[in-house]
Design a protein around this motif. Structure first.
Motif, PDB file in Angstrom:
ATOM      1  N   LEU A 194     -16.459 -96.776 -96.692  1.00 38.88           N
ATOM      2  CA  LEU A 194     -16.354 -98.230 -96.595  1.00 38.88           C
ATOM      3  C   LEU A 194     -16.453 -98.877 -97.969  1.00 38.88           C
ATOM      4  O   LEU A 194     -17.171 -98.389 -98.852  1.00 38.88           O
ATOM      5  CB  LEU A 194     -17.464 -98.778 -95.695  1.00 38.88           C
ATOM      6  CG  LEU A 194     -17.517 -98.237 -94.263  1.00 38.88           C
ATOM      7  CD1 LEU A 194     -18.760 -98.755 -93.548  1.00 38.88           C
ATOM      8  CD2 LEU A 194     -16.259 -98.613 -93.492  1.00 38.88           C
ATOM      9  N   ASP A 195     -15.784 -99.995 -98.124  1.00 39.51           N
ATOM     10  CA  ASP A 195     -15.881-100.797 -99.351  1.00 39.51           C
ATOM     11  C   ASP A 195     -16.988-101.827 -99.139  1.00 39.51           C
ATOM     12  O   ASP A 195     -16.759-102.918 -98.638  1.00 39.51           O
ATOM     13  CB  ASP A 195     -14.542-101.479 -99.626  1.00 39.51           C
ATOM     14  CG  ASP A 195     -14.579-102.317-100.906  1.00 39.51           C
ATOM     15  OD1 ASP A 195     -15.545-102.176-101.682  1.00 39.51           O
ATOM     16  OD2 ASP A 195     -13.642-103.121-101.104  1.00 39.51           O
ATOM     17  N   ILE A 196     -18.208-101.454 -99.514  1.00 44.54           N
ATOM     18  CA  ILE A 196     -19.383-102.284 -99.221  1.00 44.54           C
ATOM     19  C   ILE A 196     -19.763-103.096-100.455  1.00 44.54           C
ATOM     20  O   ILE A 196     -20.020-102.542-101.519  1.00 44.54           O
ATOM     21  CB  ILE A 196     -20.579-101.407 -98.783  1.00 44.54           C
ATOM     22  CG1 ILE A 196     -20.208-100.557 -97.562  1.00 44.54           C
ATOM     23  CG2 ILE A 196     -21.797-102.276 -98.466  1.00 44.54           C
ATOM     24  CD1 ILE A 196     -21.248 -99.520 -97.202  1.00 44.54           C
ATOM     25  N   ALA A 197     -19.831-104.408-100.287  1.00 46.88           N
ATOM     26  CA  ALA A 197     -20.256-105.294-101.370  1.00 46.88           C
ATOM     27  C   ALA A 197     -21.693-105.765-101.176  1.00 46.88           C
ATOM     28  O   ALA A 197     -22.373-106.110-102.145  1.00 46.88           O
ATOM     29  CB  ALA A 197     -19.338-106.511-101.457  1.00 46.88           C
ATOM     30  N   THR A 198     -22.158-105.783 -99.914  1.00 48.53           N
ATOM     31  CA  THR A 198     -23.475-106.323 -99.580  1.00 48.53           C
ATOM     32  C   THR A 198     -24.069-105.510 -98.447  1.00 48.53           C
ATOM     33  O   THR A 198     -23.355-105.122 -97.512  1.00 48.53           O
ATOM     34  CB  THR A 198     -23.367-107.798 -99.141  1.00 48.53           C
ATOM     35  OG1 THR A 198     -22.751-108.557-100.183  1.00 48.53           O
ATOM     36  CG2 THR A 198     -24.734-108.397 -98.833  1.00 48.53           C
ATOM     37  N   ILE A 199     -25.378-105.244 -98.527  1.00 53.37           N
ATOM     38  CA  ILE A 199     -26.096-104.599 -97.433  1.00 53.37           C
ATOM     39  C   ILE A 199     -27.108-105.590 -96.875  1.00 53.37           C
ATOM     40  O   ILE A 199     -27.960-106.099 -97.606  1.00 53.37           O
ATOM     41  CB  ILE A 199     -26.808-103.315 -97.892  1.00 53.37           C
ATOM     42  CG1 ILE A 199     -25.794-102.282 -98.389  1.00 53.37           C
ATOM     43  CG2 ILE A 199     -27.641-102.725 -96.750  1.00 53.37           C
ATOM     44  CD1 ILE A 199     -26.420-101.020 -98.961  1.00 53.37           C
ATOM     45  N   CYS A 200     -26.997-105.857 -95.579  1.00 52.23           N
ATOM     46  CA  CYS A 200     -27.917-106.761 -94.890  1.00 52.23           C
ATOM     47  C   CYS A 200     -28.757-105.950 -93.915  1.00 52.23           C
ATOM     48  O   CYS A 200     -28.299-105.594 -92.824  1.00 52.23           O
ATOM     49  CB  CYS A 200     -27.141-107.853 -94.148  1.00 52.23           C
ATOM     50  SG  CYS A 200     -26.379-109.082 -95.219  1.00 52.23           S
ATOM     51  N   SER A 201     -29.986-105.656 -94.320  1.00 56.56           N
ATOM     52  CA  SER A 201     -30.912-104.919 -93.483  1.00 56.56           C
ATOM     53  C   SER A 201     -31.689-105.887 -92.596  1.00 56.56           C
ATOM     54  O   SER A 201     -31.696-107.104 -92.826  1.00 56.56           O
ATOM     55  CB  SER A 201     -31.879-104.133 -94.371  1.00 56.56           C
ATOM     56  OG  SER A 201     -32.927-103.577 -93.607  1.00 56.56           O
ATOM     57  N   LEU A 202     -32.374-105.334 -91.604  1.00 54.07           N
ATOM     58  CA  LEU A 202     -33.214-106.160 -90.738  1.00 54.07           C
ATOM     59  C   LEU A 202     -34.574-106.469 -91.354  1.00 54.07           C
ATOM     60  O   LEU A 202     -35.322-107.282 -90.819  1.00 54.07           O
ATOM     61  CB  LEU A 202     -33.393-105.475 -89.380  1.00 54.07           C
ATOM     62  CG  LEU A 202     -32.135-105.437 -88.507  1.00 54.07           C
ATOM     63  CD1 LEU A 202     -32.377-104.623 -87.240  1.00 54.07           C
ATOM     64  CD2 LEU A 202     -31.674-106.844 -88.164  1.00 54.07           C
ATOM     65  N   HIS A 203     -34.910-105.806 -92.460  1.00 56.86           N
ATOM     66  CA  HIS A 203     -36.157-106.100 -93.187  1.00 56.86           C
ATOM     67  C   HIS A 203     -35.839-106.171 -94.676  1.00 56.86           C
ATOM     68  O   HIS A 203     -35.128-105.317 -95.200  1.00 56.86           O
ATOM     69  CB  HIS A 203     -37.209-105.012 -92.981  1.00 56.86           C
ATOM     70  CG  HIS A 203     -37.708-104.858 -91.585  1.00 56.86           C
ATOM     71  ND1 HIS A 203     -38.472-105.809 -90.959  1.00 56.86           N
ATOM     72  CD2 HIS A 203     -37.549-103.851 -90.693  1.00 56.86           C
ATOM     73  CE1 HIS A 203     -38.779-105.386 -89.738  1.00 56.86           C
ATOM     74  NE2 HIS A 203     -38.226-104.209 -89.555  1.00 56.86           N
ATOM     75  N   GLY A 204     -36.409-107.161 -95.367  1.00 60.14           N
ATOM     76  CA  GLY A 204     -36.297-107.184 -96.815  1.00 60.14           C
ATOM     77  C   GLY A 204     -35.096-107.952 -97.310  1.00 60.14           C
ATOM     78  O   GLY A 204     -34.383-108.610 -96.551  1.00 60.14           O
TER      79      GLY A 204
END
Length: 385
Positions: free
Chosen positions: A210-220
């Protein structure tokens, strides 16, 4: 907490400065965040809810973010209670909304809630998509990262990976947003996800395409910029490699004699310019001790013989290491006992099933207090470390 991530993606989650022990075992002196994302497009999707204690605050954040609009979907990535507790409340408040989740998650909703939302459910799995307009969510199965029903999703417009609990970190976002990520992310990962390295490796392989620019986790915090650092650490942790060539000396000491041996060893390691850190297991955060054992390449276990076995805090520590697949390390031992020192023998037996451990000699045996023999053994151990 209301923050804008892109022109159409928002975080409507909350910060928790009330909980002192996350999951009733992990100290969180800087709090914890529960993130809940909203994508505003032709169709509006709310992604996950928050802990039950913060339902009112979360609903206020959601309604403020939505304005005059109504949500079309509630996407459930993870059914753990700190993210799912307000599902029923949301579905009752928005009776036209559909709930998007895995089949396993739908089963869990029937266990947690009185209302059955089967007739409003859209079941998704690996490869499923949810069209919102300009945004399309592509679902990725992530079983046992760290519950069996977990999904992640990838937004192909903004190149965001909504990663569920993966890449999470302890610490509330309003007070720790700009603090370093690694230490509290390591403590979080090893404690909560660390047993499931094989499954994490599987998801990392999927993410690599995947071409990932941002990671949105459920914590932090939301992770942006050069993501290689975070991905690399997750690869290291989930493959049980060490981050740092150094020594963790984990010890218990009843009357101070074992601690004196640890002090001598630390001084000798310093003479050899070896990076080392010592922790008193009776006083430290055990989750932090376990995380550091996975950080360093070598671990020394120093403890007293106690009731024909080992001191309780050391027993707890080693049990936790094994629960989290402790492997690929070099381990040394310092034992103390006034009449029958057997701590090293017991510890070796406990660690027998761990994979790829190198047991370092000599075992340092102290009979009550340090003497010339045990000091010589310490010097040799330091040299071999």
């Amino acid at each position: 907490m209301q923050t804008q991530i892109t022109d159409s993606v928002f975080n409507a989650g909350v910060n928790d400065h009330v909980t002192t022990l996350f999951e009733s075992q992990y100290p969180v002196p800087q709090g914890i965040s529960y993130n809940s994302y909203i994508i505003k497009d032709q169709k509006i999707a709310v992604l996950d809810t928050v802990d039950e204690k913060f339902g009112d605050e979360w609903m206020l954040n959601v309604t403020r973010t939505l304005g005059t609009h109504k949500p079309d979907y509630l996407v459930v990535h993870h059914m753990e209670c700190d993210h799912s507790a307000n599902i029923e409340r949301f579905m009752l408040m928005y009776p036209e909304a559909k709930i998007v989740l895995s089949n396993a998650a739908l089963t869990m909703t029937k266990q947690f809630f009185a209302n059955d939302f089967t007739d409003r459910a859209i079941i998704v799995k690996e490869g499923s998509t949810l069209e919102l307009g300009e945004h399309t969510l592509h679902f990725i199965a992530a079983p046992l990262v760290h519950w069996p029903e977990v999904l992640m999703s990838y937004d192909d417009k903004d190149k965001i990976l909504f990663s569920a609990d993966a890449f999470g970190r302890f610490g509330a976002n309003d007070t720790t947003q700009n603090l370093p990520w690694d230490d509290e992310a390591r403590r979080y990962y090893i404690g909560i996800v660390g047993k499931f390295g094989v499954q994490v490796q599987s998801v990392l392989k999927k993410a690599a395409s995947l071409d990932i620019a941002t990671i949105c986790s459920l914590h932090g915090p939301v992770l942006t910029g050069d993501l290689s650092h975070y991905l690399s650490l997750y690869d290291t942790w989930s493959s049980y490699k060490s981050e740092t060539d150094g020594v963790l000396v984990a010890y218990t000491s009843v009357y101070g004699h074992t601690k004196r041996a640890v002090d001598v060893l630390m001084q000798q390691l310093s003479t050899h310019s070896k990076k080392a850190e010592a922790l008193n297991l009776a006083e430290c955060d055990m989750a932090q001790a376990v995380a550091l054992a996975f950080k360093y390449s070598k671990v020394v276990l120093a403890t007293t013989t106690y009731n024909g076995s080992v001191f309780p805090f050391m027993n707890d520590f080693v049990s936790r290491l094994l629960e989290h697949n402790f492997s690929n390390r070099t381990v040394g031992f310092i034992e103390n006992g006034s009449w029958a020192p057997v701590a090293a023998k017991v510890l070796k037996e406990k660690l027998a099933d761990a994979k790829n451990l190198t047991i370092l000699e000599p075992v340092v045996t102290i009979k009550s207090a340090l003497n010339a023999d045990s000091l010589g053994q310490l010097a040799q151990l330091a040299q071999n470390l």
